[in-house]
Design a protein around this motif. Structure first.
Motif, short mmCIF file in Angstrom:
data_model
loop_
_atom_site.label_atom_id
_atom_site.label_comp_id
_atom_site.label_asym_id
_atom_site.label_seq_id
_atom_site.Cartn_x
_atom_site.Cartn_y
_atom_site.Cartn_z
N GLY A 109 -1.96 -0.13 -2.84
CA GLY A 109 -3.31 0.10 -3.33
C GLY A 109 -3.34 0.96 -4.58
N LEU A 110 -2.47 1.97 -4.66
CA LEU A 110 -2.43 2.81 -5.85
C LEU A 110 -2.04 2.01 -7.09
CD1 LEU A 110 -0.85 6.15 -4.58
CD2 LEU A 110 -3.16 5.81 -5.47
N ALA A 111 -1.11 1.07 -6.93
CA ALA A 111 -0.71 0.24 -8.07
C ALA A 111 -1.90 -0.54 -8.62
CB ALA A 111 0.41 -0.72 -7.66
N PHE A 112 -2.68 -1.14 -7.73
CA PHE A 112 -3.86 -1.90 -8.18
C PHE A 112 -4.97 -0.96 -8.65
CE2 PHE A 112 -1.72 -5.24 -5.84
CZ PHE A 112 -2.04 -6.37 -6.57
N PHE A 113 -5.07 0.21 -8.05
CA PHE A 113 -6.07 1.18 -8.50
C PHE A 113 -5.77 1.65 -9.92
CE2 PHE A 113 -7.47 5.63 -8.90
CZ PHE A 113 -8.84 5.45 -8.73
N PHE A 114 -4.51 1.97 -10.20
CA PHE A 114 -4.13 2.35 -11.57
C PHE A 114 -4.46 1.22 -12.55
CE2 PHE A 114 -0.52 5.07 -9.60
CZ PHE A 114 -1.42 6.09 -9.35
N THR A 115 -4.18 -0.01 -12.13
CA THR A 115 -4.42 -1.16 -12.99
C THR A 115 -5.90 -1.31 -13.31
OG1 THR A 115 -2.51 -2.32 -12.06
CG2 THR A 115 -4.15 -3.66 -13.20
N VAL A 143 -0.80 -5.44 -17.03
CA VAL A 143 -0.96 -4.00 -16.77
C VAL A 143 -0.42 -3.65 -15.39
CG1 VAL A 143 -2.64 -2.11 -16.70
CG2 VAL A 143 -3.03 -4.07 -18.20
N LEU A 144 -0.42 -4.61 -14.49
CA LEU A 144 0.04 -4.35 -13.13
C LEU A 144 1.53 -3.98 -13.08
CD1 LEU A 144 -0.78 -4.37 -10.14
CD2 LEU A 144 -0.23 -6.80 -10.06
N ILE A 145 2.30 -4.46 -14.06
CA ILE A 145 3.74 -4.18 -14.05
C ILE A 145 4.02 -2.68 -14.19
CG2 ILE A 145 5.93 -4.59 -15.25
CD1 ILE A 145 4.86 -7.39 -15.94
N PRO A 146 3.52 -2.01 -15.25
CA PRO A 146 3.76 -0.55 -15.32
C PRO A 146 3.06 0.21 -14.20
CG PRO A 146 2.28 -1.26 -17.07
CD PRO A 146 2.84 -2.50 -16.46
N ALA A 147 1.92 -0.31 -13.73
CA ALA A 147 1.23 0.36 -12.62
C ALA A 147 2.08 0.32 -11.36
CB ALA A 147 -0.12 -0.29 -12.37
N CYS A 148 2.74 -0.80 -11.12
CA CYS A 148 3.64 -0.91 -9.97
C CYS A 148 4.83 0.03 -10.11
CB CYS A 148 4.13 -2.35 -9.81
SG CYS A 148 2.89 -3.49 -9.16
N LEU A 149 5.34 0.16 -11.32
CA LEU A 149 6.45 1.08 -11.55
C LEU A 149 6.02 2.52 -11.28
CD1 LEU A 149 8.04 -0.43 -14.80
CD2 LEU A 149 8.94 -0.53 -12.46
N ALA A 150 4.80 2.88 -11.73
CA ALA A 150 4.30 4.23 -11.47
C ALA A 150 4.15 4.48 -9.98
CB ALA A 150 2.97 4.42 -12.19
N SER A 151 3.60 3.50 -9.27
CA SER A 151 3.44 3.64 -7.83
C SER A 151 4.80 3.71 -7.13
CB SER A 151 2.62 2.47 -7.27
OG SER A 151 2.39 2.62 -5.89
N LEU A 153 7.56 4.91 -8.41
CA LEU A 153 8.12 6.24 -8.66
C LEU A 153 7.48 7.28 -7.73
CD1 LEU A 153 8.33 6.25 -12.56
CD2 LEU A 153 10.25 6.20 -10.94
N LEU A 154 6.17 7.16 -7.52
CA LEU A 154 5.52 8.06 -6.58
C LEU A 154 6.07 7.88 -5.17
CD1 LEU A 154 1.77 7.88 -7.71
CD2 LEU A 154 3.29 9.86 -7.86
N TYR A 155 6.29 6.63 -4.80
CA TYR A 155 6.84 6.35 -3.47
C TYR A 155 8.25 6.92 -3.33
CZ TYR A 155 8.67 3.72 0.50
OH TYR A 155 9.25 3.37 1.69
N ARG A 156 9.01 6.83 -4.41
CA ARG A 156 10.41 7.29 -4.36
C ARG A 156 10.53 8.81 -4.36
NH1 ARG A 156 14.55 9.07 -3.67
NH2 ARG A 156 16.64 8.42 -4.34
N TYR A 157 9.70 9.48 -5.16
CA TYR A 157 9.91 10.91 -5.38
C TYR A 157 8.80 11.80 -4.82
CZ TYR A 157 13.55 9.30 -8.56
OH TYR A 157 14.66 8.70 -9.09
N ALA A 158 7.66 11.23 -4.48
CA ALA A 158 6.56 12.08 -3.99
C ALA A 158 5.85 11.42 -2.82
CB ALA A 158 5.58 12.37 -5.12
N ARG A 159 6.61 10.73 -2.00
CA ARG A 159 6.02 9.96 -0.91
C ARG A 159 5.24 10.84 0.06
NH1 ARG A 159 10.51 7.09 2.44
NH2 ARG A 159 11.09 6.70 0.27
#
Length: 281
Positions: A109-115, A143-151, A153-159
């Motif tokens: 959801g965060l990936a799509f929200f960022f998008t 735009v969804l591609i970088p948004a997915c990457l951002a999400s 990264l959040l999942y990996r380092y700030a889950r």
């Protein structure tokens, strides 16, 4: 978190006093009550549209002929039809998929929200006309591609902190989602986000509140299905009526069908409203 106890759904008005996000929808929804929710949302949409029309006439606000709403309804095309097919899904993923405390819905959801946040800011700050927005609607997938990457990264380092944020501040996240959904629809009425467009978007805010409550209480699939039902009935219904020959048998038949559907929506919508007011739904 997987062993968290899931509470049974509470009546809508009690739920809205303090919306609580869950890992899973507390209880499945069946078809007939779902139709009641659809009718209630349509009834609110119809009433809101009538109120908007009254406000426009009363205060002399001018909705541009080429506003998104007018342009979409008056210019039926395959691309516009594709947008109507995809938009409810994308909007539900963008504004309501994250209304959960489970890992997958939150970060997807965060990936799509960022998008959606970026696209809406870009279109409105650049003052793009509706024709441009429709022509380039599917650019959102880039735009969804970088948004997915951002999400990711959040999942990996700030889950854990992110999920804790959703657990501890679910009420705020719920209402922020609803407010942004309503504000995003101000662009439906004004190409330059006039202040009064946000007033006209209050019905969309209310619809967003009900869709968000359905997502939390019954599951994302039901909010998606409801969004599809509302958009399809309104947009495709208008298009179908406009493309048939004037004063033809088909047009008169469509009018009778619309009157029948409208009567059903009003009656069952009022029944649903009474059930909500009495705390049964």
């Amino acid at each position: 978190m997987n062993d968290a106890r899931v509470e049974k759904p509470m009546p809508l008005l009690r739920f809205l006093r303090r919306p609580a996000l869950n890992e899973r929808a507390p209880e499945p929804l069946t078809l007939w009550p779902w139709l009641g929710w659809v009718c209630l949302l349509l009834l609110i949409g119809f009433a809101g549209g009538a109120l908007d029309g009254a406000l426009i006439r009363l205060f002399g606000w001018t909705v541009p002929p080429n506003s998104f709403q007018n342009y979409l309804l008056a210019h039926a095309s395959w691309k516009a039809a594709a947008i109507v097919v995809v938009a409810p899904l994308l909007e539900e993923l963008g504004f309501r998929a994250m209304l959960s405390t489970a890992l997958k819905p939150v970060f997807v959801g965060l990936a799509f929200f960022f998008t959606y946040t970026y696209v809406l800011l870009h279109l409105n700050l650049m003052h793009r006309l509706p024709a441009y927005g429709i022509a380039h609607y599917f650019d959102v997938f880039w735009v969804l591609i970088p948004a997915c990457l951002a999400s990711l990264l959040l999942y990996r380092y700030a889950r854990e902190p992110v999920v804790k944020l959703f657990c501890d501040h679910g009420v705020a996240i719920f209402w922020v989602s609803c407010i942004l959904f309503g504000a995003a629809h101000a662009a439906v009425y004004s190409n330059h986000l006039a202040w009064w467009a946000f007033i006209l978007a209050i019905p969309q805010f209310l619809l967003g509140v009900l869709l968000a409550s359905m997502r939390v209480r019954f599951g994302l699939r039901w909010s998606i299905a409801t969004h599809y039902a509302i958009d399809s009935l309104v947009v495709y219904g208008v298009w179908l009526y406009l493309v048939v020959a004037r004063d033809s048998v088909v047009q008169h038949g469509l009018m009778l069908a619309y009157l029948g559907i409208g009567a059903f929506v009003v009656v069952y919508g009022l029944v649903a409203l009474v059930r909500v007011a009495r705390g049964r739904w």
